[in-house]
Design an enzyme around this catalytic site. Structure first.
Site, mmCIF file in Angstrom:
data_model
loop_
_atom_site.group_PDB
_atom_site.id
_atom_site.type_symbol
_atom_site.label_atom_id
_atom_site.label_comp_id
_atom_site.label_asym_id
_atom_site.label_seq_id
_atom_site.Cartn_x
_atom_site.Cartn_y
_atom_site.Cartn_z
ATOM 1 C CD GLU B 135 -24.291 3.829 5.279
ATOM 2 O OE1 GLU B 135 -25.234 2.939 5.340
ATOM 3 O OE2 GLU B 135 -23.598 4.075 6.103
ATOM 4 C CB CYS B 150 -13.875 -5.672 6.811
ATOM 5 S SG CYS B 150 -15.302 -5.638 5.971
ATOM 6 C CB CYS B 169 -12.789 -8.853 5.556
ATOM 7 S SG CYS B 169 -14.321 -9.456 6.030
ATOM 8 C CB CYS B 172 -17.469 -8.760 3.841
ATOM 9 S SG CYS B 172 -17.826 -8.324 5.652
#
Lengths: 448, 181
Positions: B135, B150, B169, B172
């Site tokens: 989040e 991920c 990952c 990201c």
């Protein structure tokens, strides 16, 4: 493949719109919302959303009605129906109309995730299908010759028939009617289809150069001939030679070509050794060659040699029922080329396109669509996008008097009805005798 | 080394285990290199209770938090024991809006295995950390990622949460570094 999509959420409940909006944002999708079916259709007209999430129960226009309208207007747009009041009947109805899926609110997050995954795969398959279809169309015979009018049907039926023989063909038609496309189609249908198709625009090449282009030349025969070069008549070896604007070639060249057609041999410039050639000749002209022959401007023997089979390609104004198909074809073509989704033409704009006489024929129509697509800021082309088209018929100007206008209008109606006085009088709302008097008074004459 | 940005605030809504809060805060620092601060508990968000569903509306809580002023914090991770939902979904483990200020973590469904058994505390803590980091990733504008391992991969079920790693990952990770630069 890019999995990002453009999505519109259509629901009268703000909380649902917001929830889905924020959810799809997390995937990087372009998301829009609409609180009613009417708003959704308005937004869809401006932007080509790929996927719609539509609630069934909405005031005014319900989701099923919206689904029907979307599928009718934008068949490529996928619609997923969401409802809190599911029933087998409504699900069957939605799927039958063309919904991509049907979800009952509230659903598990993974359910939506699965549906999106499936849609993504479907999108990929559609994209692959369109790509392959495009590739296939490119190699298919009647590529780009569009039409379903009886005039074009005649041309279509002639192509495979004449393709089988080796007789010379003369294609007659105004500029922009697609003579070269027909020539290519004949070549593609013929036994020579695996061999070259060479097109030469005789009107665009000076005579001296045309001779060298067709027959080739030896090294050093003229200034600039630094090396020997084979002519197209030799290069075409076994294929089809397309001579566009054949009416433009000189009488001397007509004699030379006539000899080639009869002897099937050529001698390049500066050489004494004839070379065997084998090709099928397709010529094209926008001129009245019979008249040119009668006036002594075109050799009769050459005319009959190239005119074994004649195919007349009708001008666009005589096959206006094909305009819709052509517009659709060019919209797809230029939407792809410009990477802009423009896939609609309003009925007013279509009316304008059908009303116009298209003196430049299909080529002019194609240019008009290309220009409109390039400049369009929405997915729908409107009348104002074609403001550059001058409607056919009477051109009003400040200096036109009422008498001049009356004269011009009567002449227009007579021309449109091939000077059938009875028919024209009926359209003008006057009797035949009056029309005869007016023709005399205005000194109207039939165009030669 | 941690970023010199404002600390991420971890705030319990109602009675939440202190250990869970500390584990979440610790991982935010170690994984995202952001400083954290655990605040005193706020009241359980009864205003968000949907009496028909007997669940708490995450959208309502987030909108309330988004309108609140946190002078010392840019990003807030609120943790609660109650079951969360957003109106279209049956439930969510957590919720945050893309680039928003507040993310929610519900411990309610993390304390049960798919087969109904109760997992050890360490597993529950690990799940809570994954949801919290996921989040927070959204708050920092990271999108859902296709790579199954991920941290930003969407997890619909608890087994998928367990499958997910605590790491981002490569793509990201780079995106996050750019964001925090």
């Amino acid at each position: 493949m890019d999995k990002k999509m453009s999505i519109m959420v259509v629901d009268d409940e703000e909380i649902v719109r917001k929830s889905l909006f924020h959810w799809f944002k997390k995937y990087g999708h372009v998301v829009e919302t609409a609180s009613s079916g009417f708003e959704a259709l308005e937004k869809l007209e401006k932007y080509p959303y790929q996927l719609l999430f539509v609630d069934i129960k909405m005031p005014g226009m319900d989701g099923i009605e919206l689904l029907g309208k979307v599928k009718a207007e934008y068949p490529d747009t996928l619609v997923i129906i969401i409802t809190a009041y599911g029933s087998i009947e409504s699900a069957v109805k939605a799927m039958r109309i063309g919904a991509a899926d049907y979800l009952l609110k509230p659903f598990k997050p993974e359910q939506l995730s699965l549906v999106m995954e499936r849609i993504s795969v479907q999108k990929k398959l559609v994209s692959q299908y369109n790509y392959l279809k495009g590739r296939l169309e490119k190699i298919t015979r009647f590529d780009n010759i569009i039409g379903h009018s009886s005039e074009m049907e005649k041309v279509f039926s002639l192509i495979p028939e004449v393709a089988q023989s080796d007789s010379s063909i003369l294609l007659v038609g105004e500029t922009g009617t697609g003579k070269e496309l027909v020539a290519k189609a004949i070549h593609a249908e013929s036994r020579r289809s695996h061999l070259p198709f060479i097109a030469i625009n005789c009107g665009a090449i000076p005579e001296s150069l045309l001779e060298s282009e067709l027959f080739g030349h030896q090294k050093g025969v003229f200034t600039g001939a630094t090396r020997a070069r084979k002519g197209f008549l030799e290069v075409v070896s076994g294929g089809t030679l397309f001579l566009d604007e054949v009416g433009e070639i000189s009488q001397k060249m007509q004699v030379d070509l006539l000899r080639v057609l009869e002897e099937k041999k050529i001698t390049s410039i500066g050489s004494r050794e004839p070379v065997d050639v084998d090709f099928r000749l397709i010529s094209a002209t926008r001129q009245d060659l019979k008249k040119a022959v009668a006036e002594g401007n075109f050799r009769e023997d050459f005319f009959y040699r190239i005119n074994v089979i004649i195919i007349e390609i009708p001008p666009l104004r005589k096959r206006k029922e094909d305009i819709l198909l052509l517009v659709e074809h060019f919209l797809i073509k230029y939407s792809q080329e410009t990477n802009k989704k423009v896939d609609h033409v309003t009925s007013d704009a279509m009316g304008l396109l059908k009303q116009y006489d298209w003196p430049g024929n299909v080529r002019e129509l194609e240019n008009a669509i290309e220009r409109a697509v390039v400049l369009s800021k929405s997915r729908t082309l409107r009348t104002e996008d074609f403001s550059f088209i001058q409607p056919s018929g009477i051109q009003f100007s400040e200096s036109l008097s009422l008498r001049e206008m009356e004269k011009a209008y009567i002449l227009k109606i007579l021309e449109e009805n091939t000077w059938n006085v009875t028919q024209s009088a009926k359209i003008l709302g006057i009797n035949r005798v009056t029309l005869h008097k007016m023709i005399k008074r205005f000194d109207l004459k039939r165009k030669p | 080394m941690t970023s010199n940005k404002k600390p991420v605030c971890v705030v319990p809504l109602g009675d939440v285990s202190e250990i869970v809060l500390k584990v979440i805060a610790g991982h935010i620092t170690s994984c995202f290199k952001l400083t954290t601060q655990i605040l005193l508990p706020l009241e359980q968000p009864e205003y968000a209770l949907d009496e028909r569903r007997l669940q708490y509306n995450a959208a309502t809580i987030i909108e309330t938090f988004e309108s609140m002023h946190f002078s010392d914090h840019d990003k807030v991770i609120a943790v609660l024991n109650q079951d969360l939902f957003i109106p279209i979904f049956t439930h969510v483990f957590g919720e945050a809006r893309q680039g928003g200020k507040c993310g929610l973590v519900s411990l309610f469904r993390l304390a049960k295995n798919p087969d109904g058994s109760t997992p050890p505390k360490s597993i529950i803590h690990e799940r809570a950390v994954k949801v919290a980091l996921h989040e927070l990733g959204h708050l920092l504008d990271l999108l859902h990622c296709e790579h199954k391992k991920c941290l930003m991969h969407f997890s619909g079920g608890i087994d998928e949460v367990d499958e997910m790693s605590l790491d981002l990952c490569e793509y990201c990770s780079i995106y996050l570094q750019d964001k925090l630069r």
